[in-house]
Design an enzyme around this catalytic site. Structure first.
Site, PDB file in Angstrom:
ATOM      1  N   ARG A 239      -1.853   9.678  20.687  1.00 51.44           N
ATOM      2  CA  ARG A 239      -2.911  10.710  20.707  1.00 51.44           C
ATOM      3  C   ARG A 239      -3.319  11.027  22.149  1.00 51.44           C
ATOM      4  O   ARG A 239      -3.534  12.188  22.505  1.00 51.44           O
ATOM      5  CB  ARG A 239      -4.122  10.221  19.898  1.00 51.44           C
ATOM      6  CG  ARG A 239      -3.858  10.225  18.413  1.00 51.44           C
ATOM      7  CD  ARG A 239      -5.051   9.743  17.617  1.00 51.44           C
ATOM      8  NE  ARG A 239      -4.768   9.834  16.189  1.00 51.44           N
ATOM      9  CZ  ARG A 239      -5.241   9.004  15.272  1.00 51.44           C
ATOM     10  NH1 ARG A 239      -6.051   8.011  15.626  1.00 51.44           N
ATOM     11  NH2 ARG A 239      -4.937   9.169  14.003  1.00 51.44           N
TER      12      ARG A 239
ATOM     13  N   ALA B 197      -1.403   7.051   1.545  1.00 48.82           N
ATOM     14  CA  ALA B 197      -0.959   8.037   2.538  1.00 48.82           C
ATOM     15  C   ALA B 197      -0.180   7.374   3.677  1.00 48.82           C
ATOM     16  O   ALA B 197       0.933   7.797   4.004  1.00 48.82           O
ATOM     17  CB  ALA B 197      -2.180   8.768   3.081  1.00 48.82           C
TER      18      ALA B 197
ATOM     19  N   GLY C  57       0.869  -1.182   0.000  1.00 49.65           N
ATOM     20  CA  GLY C  57       0.000   0.000   0.000  1.00 49.65           C
ATOM     21  C   GLY C  57       0.901   1.226   0.000  1.00 49.65           C
ATOM     22  O   GLY C  57       1.628   1.452   0.975  1.00 49.65           O
TER      23      GLY C  57
ATOM     24  N   HIS D 198      -9.141  -1.041  18.413  1.00 48.06           N
ATOM     25  CA  HIS D 198      -8.795   0.219  17.743  1.00 48.06           C
ATOM     26  C   HIS D 198     -10.040   0.750  17.024  1.00 48.06           C
ATOM     27  O   HIS D 198     -10.113   0.816  15.805  1.00 48.06           O
ATOM     28  CB  HIS D 198      -7.644  -0.027  16.751  1.00 48.06           C
ATOM     29  CG  HIS D 198      -7.243   1.198  15.978  1.00 48.06           C
ATOM     30  ND1 HIS D 198      -6.776   2.340  16.572  1.00 48.06           N
ATOM     31  CD2 HIS D 198      -7.241   1.451  14.640  1.00 48.06           C
ATOM     32  CE1 HIS D 198      -6.501   3.249  15.643  1.00 48.06           C
ATOM     33  NE2 HIS D 198      -6.784   2.730  14.466  1.00 48.06           N
TER      34      HIS D 198
ATOM     35  N   ASP E 146      -2.966   5.266  19.154  1.00 48.80           N
ATOM     36  CA  ASP E 146      -3.977   5.764  20.096  1.00 48.80           C
ATOM     37  C   ASP E 146      -3.314   6.303  21.368  1.00 48.80           C
ATOM     38  O   ASP E 146      -3.748   7.318  21.927  1.00 48.80           O
ATOM     39  CB  ASP E 146      -4.972   4.643  20.448  1.00 48.80           C
ATOM     40  CG  ASP E 146      -5.679   4.109  19.206  1.00 48.80           C
ATOM     41  OD1 ASP E 146      -5.842   4.886  18.245  1.00 48.80           O
ATOM     42  OD2 ASP E 146      -6.059   2.924  19.199  1.00 48.80           O
TER      43      ASP E 146
HETATM   44  N1  LIG Z   1      -4.271   0.904  12.244  1.00 47.53           N
HETATM   45  C1  LIG Z   1      -4.172   2.214  12.254  1.00 47.53           C
HETATM   46  O1  LIG Z   1      -3.808   2.823  13.263  1.00 47.53           O
HETATM   47  C2  LIG Z   1      -4.488   2.996  11.030  1.00 47.53           C
HETATM   48  C3  LIG Z   1      -5.081   2.373   9.960  1.00 47.53           C
HETATM   49  N2  LIG Z   1      -5.338   3.054   8.811  1.00 47.53           N
HETATM   50  C4  LIG Z   1      -5.888   2.278   7.706  1.00 47.53           C
HETATM   51  O2  LIG Z   1      -4.839   2.058   6.755  1.00 47.53           O
HETATM   52  C5  LIG Z   1      -5.417   1.841   5.462  1.00 47.53           C
HETATM   53  C6  LIG Z   1      -4.710   2.713   4.440  1.00 47.53           C
HETATM   54  O3  LIG Z   1      -4.996   4.067   4.650  1.00 47.53           O
HETATM   55  P1  LIG Z   1      -4.434   5.169   3.646  1.00 47.53           P
HETATM   56  O4  LIG Z   1      -3.017   4.908   3.344  1.00 47.53           O
HETATM   57  O5  LIG Z   1      -4.835   6.484   4.177  1.00 47.53           O
HETATM   58  O6  LIG Z   1      -5.296   4.846   2.322  1.00 47.53           O
HETATM   59  P2  LIG Z   1      -4.914   5.200   0.809  1.00 47.53           P
HETATM   60  O7  LIG Z   1      -6.159   5.083   0.007  1.00 47.53           O
HETATM   61  O8  LIG Z   1      -4.146   6.477   0.764  1.00 47.53           O
HETATM   62  O9  LIG Z   1      -3.908   4.029   0.391  1.00 47.53           O
HETATM   63  C7  LIG Z   1      -4.296   2.703   0.299  1.00 47.53           C
HETATM   64  C8  LIG Z   1      -3.495   2.096  -0.836  1.00 47.53           C
HETATM   65  O10 LIG Z   1      -3.754   0.683  -0.886  1.00 47.53           O
HETATM   66  C9  LIG Z   1      -3.653   0.303  -2.246  1.00 47.53           C
HETATM   67  N3  LIG Z   1      -4.231  -1.010  -2.465  1.00 47.53           N
HETATM   68  C10 LIG Z   1      -5.527  -1.370  -2.516  1.00 47.53           C
HETATM   69  N4  LIG Z   1      -5.645  -2.680  -2.758  1.00 47.53           N
HETATM   70  C11 LIG Z   1      -4.398  -3.179  -2.854  1.00 47.53           C
HETATM   71  C12 LIG Z   1      -3.857  -4.463  -3.054  1.00 47.53           C
HETATM   72  N5  LIG Z   1      -4.638  -5.537  -3.256  1.00 47.53           N
HETATM   73  N6  LIG Z   1      -2.518  -4.613  -3.093  1.00 47.53           N
HETATM   74  C13 LIG Z   1      -1.700  -3.567  -2.919  1.00 47.53           C
HETATM   75  N7  LIG Z   1      -2.143  -2.306  -2.703  1.00 47.53           N
HETATM   76  C14 LIG Z   1      -3.484  -2.119  -2.662  1.00 47.53           C
HETATM   77  C15 LIG Z   1      -4.368   1.420  -2.971  1.00 47.53           C
HETATM   78  O11 LIG Z   1      -4.040   1.426  -4.355  1.00 47.53           O
HETATM   79  C16 LIG Z   1      -3.877   2.633  -2.223  1.00 47.53           C
HETATM   80  O12 LIG Z   1      -2.761   3.240  -2.845  1.00 47.53           O
HETATM   81  C17 LIG Z   1      -6.902   2.121   5.611  1.00 47.53           C
HETATM   82  O13 LIG Z   1      -7.618   0.919   5.771  1.00 47.53           O
HETATM   83  C18 LIG Z   1      -6.974   2.936   6.907  1.00 47.53           C
HETATM   84  O14 LIG Z   1      -8.225   2.843   7.513  1.00 47.53           O
HETATM   85  C19 LIG Z   1      -5.035   4.364   8.674  1.00 47.53           C
HETATM   86  C20 LIG Z   1      -4.451   5.053   9.727  1.00 47.53           C
HETATM   87  C21 LIG Z   1      -4.157   4.427  10.985  1.00 47.53           C
HETATM   88  O1  LIG Z   2      -9.349   6.926  11.757  1.00 45.09           O
HETATM   89  C1  LIG Z   2      -9.136   6.093  10.855  1.00 45.09           C
HETATM   90  O2  LIG Z   2     -10.021   5.595  10.149  1.00 45.09           O
HETATM   91  C2  LIG Z   2      -7.734   5.660  10.599  1.00 45.09           C
HETATM   92  C3  LIG Z   2      -7.171   5.188  11.865  1.00 45.09           C
HETATM   93  O3  LIG Z   2      -7.327   4.054  12.240  1.00 45.09           O
HETATM   94  C4  LIG Z   2      -6.630   6.202  12.762  1.00 45.09           C
HETATM   95  O4  LIG Z   2      -6.149   7.258  12.321  1.00 45.09           O
HETATM   96  O5  LIG Z   2      -6.663   5.936  13.973  1.00 45.09           O
END
Ligand SMILES: NC(=O)C1=CN([C@@H]2O[C@H](COP(=O)(O)OP(=O)(O)OC[C@H]3O[C@@H](n4cnc5c(N)ncnc54)[C@H](O)[C@@H]3O)[C@@H](O)[C@H]2O)C=CC1
Ligand SMILES: O=C([O-])CC(=O)C(=O)O
Length: 311
Positions: free
Chosen positions: A151, A10, A7, A175, A148
């Site tokens: 934050r 962002a 991925g 989470h 978390d």
């Molecule tokens: N666990 C945590 O604390 C956090 C989790 N997240 C989660 O992380 C994930 C990514 O968030 P962002 O980067 O903001 O989203 P984003 O949309 O900017 O990036 C996601 C990327 O995954 C790619 N992608 C989709 N299917 C794919 C596959 N089969 N193989 C390879 N790449 C693939 C997309 O093309 C895209 O570039 C989301 O599910 C978000 O909710 C985000 C922030 C914190």
């Molecule tokens: O809020 C969201 O969906 C992404 C995430 O898990 C975080 O930033 O904690």
């Protein structure tokens, strides 16, 4: 060492950038399904090497898992982020398939890897990756609690008008907006309970703000956050690669610990070269135990949804 980030959106790109700057590996591979995205972002990052003074090779890959072969650590961030008004749980329908497929592809080329799950709903995606991979439980780690907790510490520091690094505080449980548990009772400012500085009402507000921390940013930005998530993954990867044995709250498979079984949920764990190496027992009080149990029930309900998706 070799680290793959799946991925290149962002969060994934920010993870890769931090990991490269910290020189945690000789090579960082960034993989995405979008043609050219990871190659472009990877090259852009590589062009910061002479400016920032790091020596990590960064390789982009459009869905070519050969390039990820032999990775020691793999971070999975692929999948949809939420939009304002959504919960993380609403992402399950799309992200479950993505996380399962990516996990299987990764293991074909890096059977010894430690896998970090970031994609949401993170606790359920961690559980899915564990079940789909059949890996030993210590090699599957869900990242959420580190973010978390960061934050939580930030909101505490803002409320006390003090440096965030003077605060020690942790968030356990799921989470999710309603499942995470900021442990205010145990939070300290350099060892002094925060209740000595803040009223019960102020502490309640800090806890509530922490729980919706991700939603607040999603509303402000229009998509979910990436700077703190990317940094949180980097410190987790660093503790693995450098065998630092930091205690971080992570989503790990519980087998009776904290009164829960057959579930991945956020608890403090020692993180070292073997992945998560030991669960630390915080000794929750009765009220915290009840809240933890409610959090587990909600995450278990999400895990049950996986079976309906596979059908
Ligand atoms: N666990 C945590 O604390 C956090 C989790 N997240 C989660 O992380 C994930 C990514 O968030 P962002 O980067 O903001 O989203 P984003 O949309 O900017 O990036 C996601 C990327 O995954 C790619 N992608 C989709 N299917 C794919 C596959 N089969 N193989 C390879 N790449 C693939 C997309 O093309 C895209 O570039 C989301 O599910 C978000 O909710 C985000 C922030 C914190
Ligand atoms: O809020 C969201 O969906 C992404 C995430 O898990 C975080 O930033 O904690």
């Amino acid at each position: 060492m070799k680290i793959t980030v799946v991925g290149a959106g962002a969060v994934g790109a920010t993870c890769a950038d931090n990991i490269a700057r910290l020189e945690l590996a000789e090579e960082v591979v960034l993989l995405d399904i979008k043609e050219g995205l990871s190659e472009g972002k990877g090259l852009d990052m590589l062009q910061t090497a002479t400016l920032l003074g790091f020596d990590t090779k960064i390789t982009g890959s459009t869905n070519d898992y050969e390039k990820t072969a032999g990775s020691d650590v793999v971070v999975i961030t692929s999948g949809l982020p939420r939009k304002p008004g959504m919960t993380r749980e609403e992402l399950i329908g799309t992200n479950a398939n993505i996380v399962k497929g990516v996990t299987e592809n990764i293991l074909k080329h890096s059977p010894e890897a430690i896998i970090i799950i970031v994609s949401n709903p993170m606790d359920t995606m961690t559980y899915l990756a564990l079940k789909a991979s059949g890996l030993p439980k210590n090699r599957i780690i869900g990242m959420g609690g580190i973010l978390d907790s960061a934050r939580f510490k930030t909101y505490l520091a803002l409320a006390m008008d003090c440096p965030p690094n003077d605060i020690h505080a942790t968030v356990v449980g799921g989470h999710g907006d309603t499942t995470m548990i900021p442990l205010t009772r145990l939070a300290t400012r350099m060892g002094v309970p925060v209740s000595q500085f803040l009223s019960a009402e102020q502490l309640q507000k800090v806890a509530a703000d922490t729980m919706v921390g991700g939603a607040t940013l999603t509303k402000l930005i229009g998509t979910s956050a990436w700077y703190a998530p990317g940094a949180a993954v980097a410190v987790l990867v660093e503790s693995i690669i450098r065998n630092q044995k930091h205690v971080f709250p992570c989503s790990v498979y519980l087998e009776g610990e904290y009164g829960q079984s057959d579930i991945c949920l956020g608890v403090p764990v020692v993180i070292g070269r073997n992945g998560w190496e030991e669960i630390v027992d915080i000794q929750l009080n009765e009220e915290e135990k009840a809240t933890f149990s409610k959090s587990a029930d909600a995450v278990r309900n999400m895990n049950d949804v996986l079976a309906t998706l596979e059908a």
